[in-house]
Enzyme design. Structure first.
Site, PDB file in Angstrom:
ATOM      1  N   TYR A  33     -11.782  -1.078  12.844  1.00 12.68           N
ATOM      2  CA  TYR A  33     -10.405  -0.615  12.639  1.00 12.68           C
ATOM      3  C   TYR A  33      -9.551  -0.884  13.886  1.00 12.68           C
ATOM      4  CZ  TYR A  33      -6.652   2.593  11.180  1.00 12.68           C
ATOM      5  OH  TYR A  33      -5.447   3.136  10.821  1.00 12.68           O
ATOM      6  N   GLY A  63       0.810  -1.223   0.000  1.00  9.31           N
ATOM      7  CA  GLY A  63       0.000   0.000   0.000  1.00  9.31           C
ATOM      8  C   GLY A  63       0.833   1.257   0.000  1.00  9.31           C
ATOM      9  N   ASN A 112       1.835  -2.245   5.461  1.00  6.09           N
ATOM     10  CA  ASN A 112       1.257  -0.917   5.618  1.00  6.09           C
ATOM     11  C   ASN A 112      -0.150  -0.789   5.030  1.00  6.09           C
ATOM     12  OD1 ASN A 112       1.403   2.174   5.835  1.00  6.09           O
ATOM     13  ND2 ASN A 112       1.233   1.878   3.627  1.00  6.09           N
ATOM     14  N   SER A 153      -1.764   1.225  15.043  1.00  4.55           N
ATOM     15  CA  SER A 153      -2.313   2.575  15.220  1.00  4.55           C
ATOM     16  C   SER A 153      -2.512   2.825  16.701  1.00  4.55           C
ATOM     17  CB  SER A 153      -3.672   2.677  14.513  1.00  4.55           C
ATOM     18  OG  SER A 153      -4.371   3.829  14.929  1.00  4.55           O
TER      19      SER A 153
END
Length: 248
Positions: free
Chosen positions: A156, A13, A91, A143
């Site tokens: 997510y 990505g 990624n 994250s």
């Protein structure tokens, strides 16, 4: 001496955002770069050209890391073209934000598939080569949301928290073969995506960060550079928060 001179790095990505920033920093530090992209053919070709102009070998592949067989085929192509792989950066990622009560099963499944299953697929695909050469650095993009959660992002957050558990387990499994696996947890990073948001909202986020600014793709890329290079030879199984102090 460049930190990644002669090394071959795979970045999933990478046609824009953080992935592109990593590719540029790695090329500057002497790495040959193989990267994947999903749909942005023009951006991918432009990046390929930009990296090759830096004097390294770079090639973009249209490949879906969330597909087990495509991941395997991609890695085989990279080995055929570049001869080896030294660094894997997982990624690739998407968001499909919504409150749990409004989130569809499809939106949950898709985010888990693209963000988490892709990490399994790619790690599995490069593992044999890393074991053979008894060396390798795997860097997984988590994250701050995967560390602390976030309302409206159950899918997510679950995918990014899953990446942390996966990272620590791989570090334990492969450490004896000199294969390192770490995660990076970016905070609020300003990219093309965030540029579309309301400026007042963005400023509010900046004000809440101890360093009083959003991060840049380069901030994340520099952390990746450290974990990819031999400077971090004794570091594995860690989560590095690149967040301006958000989680402090």
């Amino acid at each position: 001496m460049k930190l990644l001179e002669g090394k071959v790095a795979i970045i999933t990505g990478a046609s824009r955002g953080i992935g592109k920033g990593i590719a540029e920093v790695f090329a500057k530090q002497g790495a040959n770069v193989a990267f994947t992209y999903s749909s942005s053919v023009e951006s991918a070709l432009a990046l390929e050209e930009e990296l090759n102009d830096m004097g390294v070998k770079a090639k973009g592949y249209q490949s879906n890391a969330a597909d087990f067989n495509q991941a395997q085929t991609f890695v085989d192509s990279v080995l055929a073209e570049f001869g080896t792989i030294d660094v894997l950066i997982n990624n690739a990622g998407i968001t499909k934000d919504n409150l749990l009560m409004r989130m569809s099963e499809e939106d949950f499944d898709k985010v888990i598939e693209v963000n988490l299953k892709s990490v399994f697929n790619m790690t599995k695909a490069v593992q044999k080569n890393f074991l053979k050469q008894r060396a390798g650095s795997i860097i997984n993009m988590s994250s701050v949301v995967g560390v602390k959660g976030n309302a409206g992002q159950t899918n997510y957050a679950a995918s990014k928290a899953g990446i942390i558990g996966f990272t620590k387990s791989v570090a334990l499994e492969l450490g004896s073969r000199n294969i390192r696996c770490n995660a990076i947890a970016p905070g609020f990073i300003e990219t093309e995506m965030t540029a579309k948001l309301n400026e007042d909202v963005v400023q509010g986020w900046r004000d809440g960060i101890p360093l009083k600014r959003g991060g840049t793709s380069e901030d994340v890329a520099n952390a990746c550079l450290f974990l990819a290079s031999d400077m971090s030879a004794y570091i594995t199984g860690q989560v590095l928060n690149v967040d301006g102090g958000m989680l402090t």
